[in-house]
Write a protein that holds these residues in place. Structure first.
Motif, PDB file in Angstrom:
ATOM      1  N   UNK A  96       0.840  -1.202   0.000  1.00 46.17           N
ATOM      2  CA  UNK A  96       0.000   0.000   0.000  1.00 46.17           C
ATOM      3  C   UNK A  96       0.876   1.253   0.000  1.00 46.17           C
ATOM      4  N   UNK A  97       0.326   2.295  -0.576  1.00 49.08           N
ATOM      5  CA  UNK A  97       0.959   3.611  -0.492  1.00 49.08           C
ATOM      6  C   UNK A  97      -0.126   4.590  -0.051  1.00 49.08           C
ATOM      7  N   UNK A  98       0.003   5.085   1.174  1.00 48.49           N
ATOM      8  CA  UNK A  98      -0.944   6.058   1.719  1.00 48.49           C
ATOM      9  C   UNK A  98      -0.385   7.462   1.533  1.00 48.49           C
ATOM     10  N   UNK A  99      -1.242   8.374   1.086  1.00 50.37           N
ATOM     11  CA  UNK A  99      -0.833   9.762   0.889  1.00 50.37           C
ATOM     12  C   UNK A  99      -1.590  10.664   1.863  1.00 50.37           C
ATOM     13  N   UNK A 100      -0.832  11.542   2.500  1.00 46.15           N
ATOM     14  CA  UNK A 100      -1.385  12.560   3.393  1.00 46.15           C
ATOM     15  C   UNK A 100      -1.045  13.919   2.783  1.00 46.15           C
ATOM     16  N   UNK A 101      -2.074  14.695   2.447  1.00 47.77           N
ATOM     17  CA  UNK A 101      -1.890  15.963   1.744  1.00 47.77           C
ATOM     18  C   UNK A 101      -2.019  17.122   2.721  1.00 47.77           C
ATOM     19  N   UNK A 102      -1.166  18.136   2.556  1.00 47.26           N
ATOM     20  CA  UNK A 102      -1.266  19.348   3.369  1.00 47.26           C
ATOM     21  C   UNK A 102      -2.043  20.420   2.601  1.00 47.26           C
ATOM     22  N   UNK A 122      -6.163  13.099   4.859  1.00 50.10           N
ATOM     23  CA  UNK A 122      -5.806  11.757   4.410  1.00 50.10           C
ATOM     24  C   UNK A 122      -6.010  10.740   5.517  1.00 50.10           C
ATOM     25  N   UNK A 123      -5.622   9.502   5.323  1.00 48.77           N
ATOM     26  CA  UNK A 123      -4.838   9.031   4.172  1.00 48.77           C
ATOM     27  C   UNK A 123      -5.694   8.656   2.962  1.00 48.77           C
ATOM     28  N   UNK A 124      -5.115   8.874   1.774  1.00 51.08           N
ATOM     29  CA  UNK A 124      -5.662   8.378   0.528  1.00 51.08           C
ATOM     30  C   UNK A 124      -4.850   7.137   0.172  1.00 51.08           C
ATOM     31  N   UNK A 125      -5.509   5.998   0.200  1.00 49.39           N
ATOM     32  CA  UNK A 125      -4.775   4.726   0.049  1.00 49.39           C
ATOM     33  C   UNK A 125      -4.823   4.225  -1.388  1.00 49.39           C
ATOM     34  N   UNK A 451       4.080  10.434   1.994  1.00 51.50           N
ATOM     35  CA  UNK A 451       3.582   9.109   1.648  1.00 51.50           C
ATOM     36  C   UNK A 451       4.067   8.107   2.682  1.00 51.50           C
ATOM     37  N   UNK A 452       3.297   7.043   2.828  1.00 56.17           N
ATOM     38  CA  UNK A 452       3.632   5.964   3.752  1.00 56.17           C
ATOM     39  C   UNK A 452       3.451   4.647   3.011  1.00 56.17           C
ATOM     40  N   UNK A 453       4.577   4.048   2.610  1.00 51.54           N
ATOM     41  CA  UNK A 453       4.536   2.775   1.895  1.00 51.54           C
ATOM     42  C   UNK A 453       4.640   1.640   2.906  1.00 51.54           C
ATOM     43  N   UNK A 454       3.675   0.714   2.871  1.00 49.92           N
ATOM     44  CA  UNK A 454       3.640  -0.383   3.831  1.00 49.92           C
ATOM     45  C   UNK A 454       3.376  -1.695   3.116  1.00 49.92           C
ATOM     46  N   UNK A 455       3.539  -2.792   3.836  1.00 52.34           N
ATOM     47  CA  UNK A 455       3.361  -4.122   3.244  1.00 52.34           C
ATOM     48  C   UNK A 455       2.668  -5.030   4.248  1.00 52.34           C
ATOM     49  N   UNK A 456       1.754  -5.849   3.750  1.00 51.84           N
ATOM     50  CA  UNK A 456       1.096  -6.877   4.552  1.00 51.84           C
ATOM     51  C   UNK A 456       1.371  -8.217   3.896  1.00 51.84           C
TER      52      UNK A 456
END
Length: 517
Positions: A96-102, A122-125, A451-456
């Motif tokens: 996943x890549x979550x985006x947080x916009x200012x 956000x987050x926009x996933x 952005x926050x890139x994560x993995x499951x």
């Protein structure tokens, strides 16, 4: 006999008592000698048993370690038939890549010297899909050549119901900020840019949808920039790239077959064996892996390297915590070392990456779709950065728990169990003789988004890793029990030997000094 009886009758009672004691001592001495013999035999048995158990346990441990090392090295190599190969080709792990916009709420106040007021939205996933096509494998199996297709798809179900990628955000006019940075070096470009700004009615800020801000757009201002060759003619302005045509260029990585320590490390990325955008040959090297698995048998003293395509550079991580647990799996937690976020003044080596900026920032302008823009990365909310960066804006609240980046790796297999690759994008604004920018009160680094890139991990891969680790633990536990049993027997035989030696000395002393009155 009669005479002996008479003699005994004539002896005093003390003499008789002494004779009786002597007889008893002889019996005790015979018994002690027999006990000593039995003890010696017992001690010898203990010594032999401890020797056999210790050697057997050591041999079992060595053979087990060697066998496990071979198995893990094979299973963690990129060759047909291994689980890691299948996951590498088409990972069923969820990325996943979550985006947080200012959202910049007061852009018109900047000329008045009022700090930008930012509201995080956000987050926009987005779900990230990576599919590789292997085109060739070297004769010795050491390297694999492939192309990769990477695609981001908005995950409506995993994003809050009140958020959409069509949400409109007010933010910095990024193409304008980039063009100003380039044009200020030339009187001709400065005049031309001032004219374009007025003709296209452009402003310091711009209202864009989340999708446009992240993945790109084109407007009249960008079209005019292309005429001046400030902007590439065949591209739109974007912070990130989706469905990149460059993904069709071949990449080459080590399979781990010839050297398990080089598993997954790039030799060539997207057709490039090295880059030409940084300050020296070392900075332009393409080192490390994709970041989703590393070499097996890591320890807390090892450092790992992964190549970040968004930043167009290799990044080294250091172990921050030697024990982090995920559903029963122990991991090593890696994070950014202190020197990575130091500027060139504190760490001259970082000059090769153009880190002529405040502490806590790193230059990423060369990686942008629009080259040579004043873009800088940082941890979200300026975590671990120069405090002045935070005081120049309003609405940021750094929190290590949710803003720090880390990679949790299972050390035996080298598989990434959890990751949060969090990076904030900031643009540098400074006063120049160009419309709007001549009103900027001072140097400012304005956050745009992070952005926050994560993995499951997939259930299959997680179960496989857990099962393999449990088997390894069981085998090593058996080996350890055998070794401990041998050492216990050795300790027992040593203690018994000491007791036996004391007993023998006591008996010998009595034999050499018989009792007498």
């Amino acid at each position: 006999m009669a005479e002996n009886g008479r003699e005994d009758e004539n002896l005093s009672e003390d003499t008789l008592l002494i004779k009786e004691n002597l007889k008893q001592e002889k019996k005790v001495t015979k018994y002690s000698h027999r006990l000593i013999i039995y003890t010696i035999i017992f001690v010898l048995i203990l010594f032999i048993t401890s020797f056999i158990l210790t050697i057997s346990g050591g041999v079992l441990w060595f053979v087990t370690y060697k066998d496990i090392h071979t198995q893990v090295t094979h299973e963690m190599s990129l060759q047909n038939g291994t689980l890691i190969y299948e996951q590498w080709i088409a990972p069923d792990a969820r990325i996943y890549k979550d985006f947080y916009i200012f959202n910049w709420t007061n852009p018109s106040d900047l000329a008045l010297g009022i700090a930008p007021k930012l509201i995080e939205v956000g987050p926009y996933r987005y779900r990230e899909y990576r599919n590789k096509t292997v085109t060739a494998v070297s004769e010795n199996g050491c390297h694999v050549i492939y192309t990769q297709h990477k695609l981001f798809v908005f995950d409506r179900g995993a994003t809050s119901v009140d958020l959409s990628e069509d949400d409109v955000i007010q933010t910095l006019n990024l193409p304008l900020a980039g063009a100003v940075h380039i044009a200020k070096k030339s009187i001709f470009l400065t005049a031309a840019l001032n004219s374009i700004i007025l003709e296209t009615n452009s402003s310091l800020y711009k209202s864009l949808t989340v999708k446009q801000l992240i993945w790109g757009y084109e407007d009249d201002f960008i079209k005019e920039l292309k005429k001046l060759y400030i902007f590439p003619k065949d591209k739109n302005f974007s912070i990130f790239i989706n469905d990149n045509p460059q993904d069709q260029e071949p990449s080459i990585v080590n399979t781990g077959v010839c050297d398990s320590k080089a598993l997954g490390e790039f030799i060539q990325w997207d057709g490039n064996r090295q880059m030409d955008i940084w300050g020296d040959q070392y900075a332009n090297m393409i080192n490390g892996t994709e970041g989703f698995f590393f070499r097996p048998f890591l320890n807390s003293n090892d450092r790992i390297t992964f190549f970040v395509d968004d930043a167009m550079r290799s990044i080294e991580l250091a172990c921050k915590n030697s024990h982090t647990e995920h559903k029963g799996i122990d991991t090593l937690r890696y994070g950014l070392p202190l020197y990575f976020l130091q500027n060139a003044s504190c760490n001259p080596a970082n000059a090769r990456w153009y880190q002529f900026c405040p502490q806590g920032l790193f230059y990423i302008g060369n990686s942008s779709i629009m080259p040579d823009v004043p873009a800088y990365g940082s941890k979200p909310h300026f975590l671990d950065a120069d405090p002045n960066l935070l005081s120049n804006v309003s609405g940021l609240f750094p929190d290590r728990e949710i803003h720090d980046l880390f990679v949790d790796i299972e050390p035996t297999t080298g598989v990434t169990i959890a990751v949060h690759n969090r990076v904030q994008i900031n643009f540098k604004l400074e006063r120049t003789e160009i419309v709007y920018f001549n009103e900027i009160p001072s140097l400012l680094y304005l956050p745009i988004l992070y952005s926050d890139e994560s993995i499951t991990l997939s259930k299959e891969l997680y179960t496989h890793i857990s099962s393999k680790l449990n088997t390894i633990d069981l085998v090593f536990s058996i080996s350890l029990v055998v070794v401990v049993a041998g050492l216990f027997c050795l300790l027992a035989s040593t203690v018994s030997s000491c007791c036996l030696l004391t007993n023998i000395r006591s008996v010998l002393k009595k034999d050499s000094n018989p009792s007498s009155d």
